[in-house]
Design a protein around this motif. Structure first.
Motif, PDB file in Angstrom:
ATOM      1  N   SER A  97       0.630  -1.077  -0.032  1.00 30.19           N
ATOM      2  CA  SER A  97      -0.157   0.078   0.104  1.00 30.19           C
ATOM      3  C   SER A  97       1.039   1.008   0.092  1.00 30.19           C
ATOM      4  N   HIS A  98       0.734   2.129  -0.911  1.00 27.56           N
ATOM      5  CA  HIS A  98       1.430   2.802  -1.254  1.00 27.56           C
ATOM      6  C   HIS A  98       1.067   4.350  -2.002  1.00 27.56           C
ATOM      7  N   ALA A  99       1.601   5.069  -2.322  1.00 26.80           N
ATOM      8  CA  ALA A  99       1.090   6.094  -2.596  1.00 26.80           C
ATOM      9  C   ALA A  99       1.740   6.506  -4.239  1.00 26.80           C
ATOM     10  N   THR A 100       1.120   6.839  -5.286  1.00 26.80           N
ATOM     11  CA  THR A 100       1.677   7.145  -6.631  1.00 26.80           C
ATOM     12  C   THR A 100       0.323   7.915  -7.441  1.00 26.80           C
ATOM     13  N   GLN A 101       1.238   8.875  -8.712  1.00 26.99           N
ATOM     14  CA  GLN A 101       0.961   9.119  -9.233  1.00 26.99           C
ATOM     15  C   GLN A 101       1.584   9.660 -10.591  1.00 26.99           C
ATOM     16  N   GLY A 102       0.648  10.368 -11.647  1.00 23.78           N
ATOM     17  CA  GLY A 102       1.343   9.550 -12.486  1.00 23.78           C
ATOM     18  C   GLY A 102       0.134  10.703 -14.034  1.00 23.78           C
ATOM     19  N   GLU A 149     -13.755   2.504 -22.371  1.00 25.80           N
ATOM     20  CA  GLU A 149     -12.228   2.979 -22.548  1.00 25.80           C
ATOM     21  C   GLU A 149     -11.706   1.004 -23.273  1.00 25.80           C
ATOM     22  N   LEU A 150     -10.583   1.508 -24.293  1.00 21.26           N
ATOM     23  CA  LEU A 150     -10.049  -0.056 -24.721  1.00 21.26           C
ATOM     24  C   LEU A 150      -8.818   0.294 -24.393  1.00 21.26           C
ATOM     25  N   LEU A 151      -8.364   0.881 -24.140  1.00 21.52           N
ATOM     26  CA  LEU A 151      -7.199   0.907 -23.408  1.00 21.52           C
ATOM     27  C   LEU A 151      -6.660   1.684 -22.459  1.00 21.52           C
ATOM     28  N   ARG A 152      -5.642   1.442 -20.934  1.00 26.01           N
ATOM     29  CA  ARG A 152      -5.377   2.844 -19.877  1.00 26.01           C
ATOM     30  C   ARG A 152      -3.913   1.783 -19.925  1.00 26.01           C
ATOM     31  N   PHE A 153      -3.563   3.353 -20.186  1.00 22.54           N
ATOM     32  CA  PHE A 153      -1.640   3.544 -19.640  1.00 22.54           C
ATOM     33  C   PHE A 153      -1.573   4.406 -18.621  1.00 22.54           C
ATOM     34  N   ASP A 154      -1.012   3.811 -17.432  1.00 17.94           N
ATOM     35  CA  ASP A 154      -0.595   4.719 -15.981  1.00 17.94           C
ATOM     36  C   ASP A 154       0.818   5.449 -16.009  1.00 17.94           C
ATOM     37  N   CYS A 155       0.686   6.503 -16.358  1.00 14.92           N
ATOM     38  CA  CYS A 155       2.238   6.868 -16.785  1.00 14.92           C
ATOM     39  C   CYS A 155       2.297   7.021 -15.207  1.00 14.92           C
ATOM     40  N   PHE A 156       2.745   6.212 -14.237  1.00 15.92           N
ATOM     41  CA  PHE A 156       2.609   6.554 -12.462  1.00 15.92           C
ATOM     42  C   PHE A 156       4.271   6.690 -12.900  1.00 15.92           C
ATOM     43  N   HIS A 157       4.756   7.298 -11.346  1.00 15.80           N
ATOM     44  CA  HIS A 157       6.319   7.368 -11.353  1.00 15.80           C
ATOM     45  C   HIS A 157       6.921   5.965 -10.548  1.00 15.80           C
ATOM     46  N   SER A 158       5.691   5.625 -10.043  1.00 14.21           N
ATOM     47  CA  SER A 158       5.802   3.680  -9.487  1.00 14.21           C
ATOM     48  C   SER A 158       5.277   3.379  -9.711  1.00 14.21           C
ATOM     49  N   ASP A 159       5.523   2.085 -10.080  1.00 13.91           N
ATOM     50  CA  ASP A 159       4.536   1.085 -10.131  1.00 13.91           C
ATOM     51  C   ASP A 159       3.888   1.265 -11.825  1.00 13.91           C
ATOM     52  N   LEU A 171       5.137  -2.424 -15.913  1.00 15.98           N
ATOM     53  CA  LEU A 171       6.157  -1.955 -16.911  1.00 15.98           C
ATOM     54  C   LEU A 171       7.125  -2.054 -16.234  1.00 15.98           C
ATOM     55  N   ASP A 172       7.969  -2.713 -16.704  1.00 10.62           N
ATOM     56  CA  ASP A 172       9.797  -2.430 -15.827  1.00 10.62           C
ATOM     57  C   ASP A 172      10.710  -1.470 -16.129  1.00 10.62           C
ATOM     58  N   PRO A 173      10.783  -0.229 -15.233  1.00 11.19           N
ATOM     59  CA  PRO A 173      11.413   0.545 -15.430  1.00 11.19           C
ATOM     60  C   PRO A 173      12.688   0.680 -15.980  1.00 11.19           C
ATOM     61  N   THR A 174      13.644  -0.158 -15.653  1.00 16.93           N
ATOM     62  CA  THR A 174      14.886  -0.489 -16.167  1.00 16.93           C
ATOM     63  C   THR A 174      14.660  -0.584 -17.600  1.00 16.93           C
ATOM     64  N   VAL A 175      14.053  -1.695 -18.302  1.00 15.44           N
ATOM     65  CA  VAL A 175      13.974  -1.442 -20.124  1.00 15.44           C
ATOM     66  C   VAL A 175      12.950  -0.512 -20.355  1.00 15.44           C
ATOM     67  N   THR A 176      11.911   0.063 -19.763  1.00  9.39           N
ATOM     68  CA  THR A 176      10.851   0.707 -20.081  1.00  9.39           C
ATOM     69  C   THR A 176      11.648   2.429 -20.240  1.00  9.39           C
ATOM     70  N   GLY A 177      11.850   2.773 -19.176  1.00 11.16           N
ATOM     71  CA  GLY A 177      12.432   3.951 -19.150  1.00 11.16           C
ATOM     72  C   GLY A 177      10.741   5.262 -18.794  1.00 11.16           C
ATOM     73  N   ASN A 178      10.756   6.187 -19.034  1.00  6.27           N
ATOM     74  CA  ASN A 178       9.849   6.884 -19.158  1.00  6.27           C
ATOM     75  C   ASN A 178       8.596   6.226 -19.558  1.00  6.27           C
ATOM     76  N   PRO A 179       7.714   6.189 -18.616  1.00  7.13           N
ATOM     77  CA  PRO A 179       6.455   5.307 -19.593  1.00  7.13           C
ATOM     78  C   PRO A 179       5.401   6.199 -20.928  1.00  7.13           C
ATOM     79  N   ILE A 180       5.791   6.772 -20.315  1.00  4.88           N
ATOM     80  CA  ILE A 180       4.545   8.524 -20.787  1.00  4.88           C
ATOM     81  C   ILE A 180       5.963   8.623 -23.010  1.00  4.88           C
ATOM     82  N   GLY A 181       6.909   8.251 -22.722  1.00  7.42           N
ATOM     83  CA  GLY A 181       8.097   8.061 -23.987  1.00  7.42           C
ATOM     84  C   GLY A 181       7.676   6.531 -24.304  1.00  7.42           C
ATOM     85  N   TRP A 182       7.682   5.189 -23.821  1.00  7.15           N
ATOM     86  CA  TRP A 182       7.089   4.202 -23.679  1.00  7.15           C
ATOM     87  C   TRP A 182       5.211   4.279 -24.351  1.00  7.15           C
ATOM     88  N   THR A 183       4.822   4.796 -24.057  1.00 12.16           N
ATOM     89  CA  THR A 183       3.234   4.315 -24.242  1.00 12.16           C
ATOM     90  C   THR A 183       2.965   5.143 -24.995  1.00 12.16           C
TER      91      THR A 183
END
Length: 165
Positions: free
Chosen positions: A38-43, A58-68, A84-96
């Protein structure tokens, strides 16, 4: 799930964006291995929306959170969630944005929306995704929630430690 108010039309689909803040009050699956917590996250949340049988869906949803960070195939249908694995994807917005440019029809099919996938205009989507990325990055910067905890009054100092009463 609420559909974002910032909307960018791209033919058969619309990209809807909004900032989400999860306060950590409910357990969320974390990372690989499914460890609960249980933790806070946002994005920024980037949704792909379309008309399915006369209903905005809603067909697809990308939660570009700063964690998880994660995404969902068919949130209103099968709701398959992929972390998403942040090691592989990097910034989730760019990856999305990259996934939407190169794999949108395939992702819609996996979510169960073959008919809409067949109507996607890849050229129009690619043009509109520059606008989506710009809006998402601006939203991420402007709507970030900073938390300042109530430290109590008075605050008693004991060396490097402070106690709020």
């Amino acid at each position: 799930m609420e559909i974002g108010k910032t909307r960018i039309q791209a033919g058969a689909v619309t990209f809807a964006l909004h900032h989400r803040y999860l306060d950590g009050g409910a357990p969320h699956t974390q990372g690989a291995g499914g460890r609960g917590g249980s933790h806070a996250t946002q994005g920024v949340c980037i949704q792909v929306v379309g008309n399915v049988r006369g209903k905005e869906t809603e067909l697809l949803r990308f939660d570009c959170f700063h964690s998880d960070a994660h995404y969902h195939y068919g949130p209103e249908n099968k709701n398959e969630r992929i972390m998403l694995d942040p090691t592989v994807t990097g910034n989730p917005i760019g990856w999305t944005i990259n996934q939407l440019k190169t794999r949108l029809p395939d992702m819609l099919r996996r979510g169960g929306y073959d008919e809409l996938a067949n109507r996607v205009n890849a050229s129009l989507v690619s043009q509109k995704l520059d606008e989506v990325e710009s809006a998402a990055r601006e939203m991420d910067a402007k709507e970030w929630n900073y938390t300042r905890h109530n430290r109590g009054n008075p605050v008693i100092e004991a060396g490097n430690i402070r106690f709020g009463l």
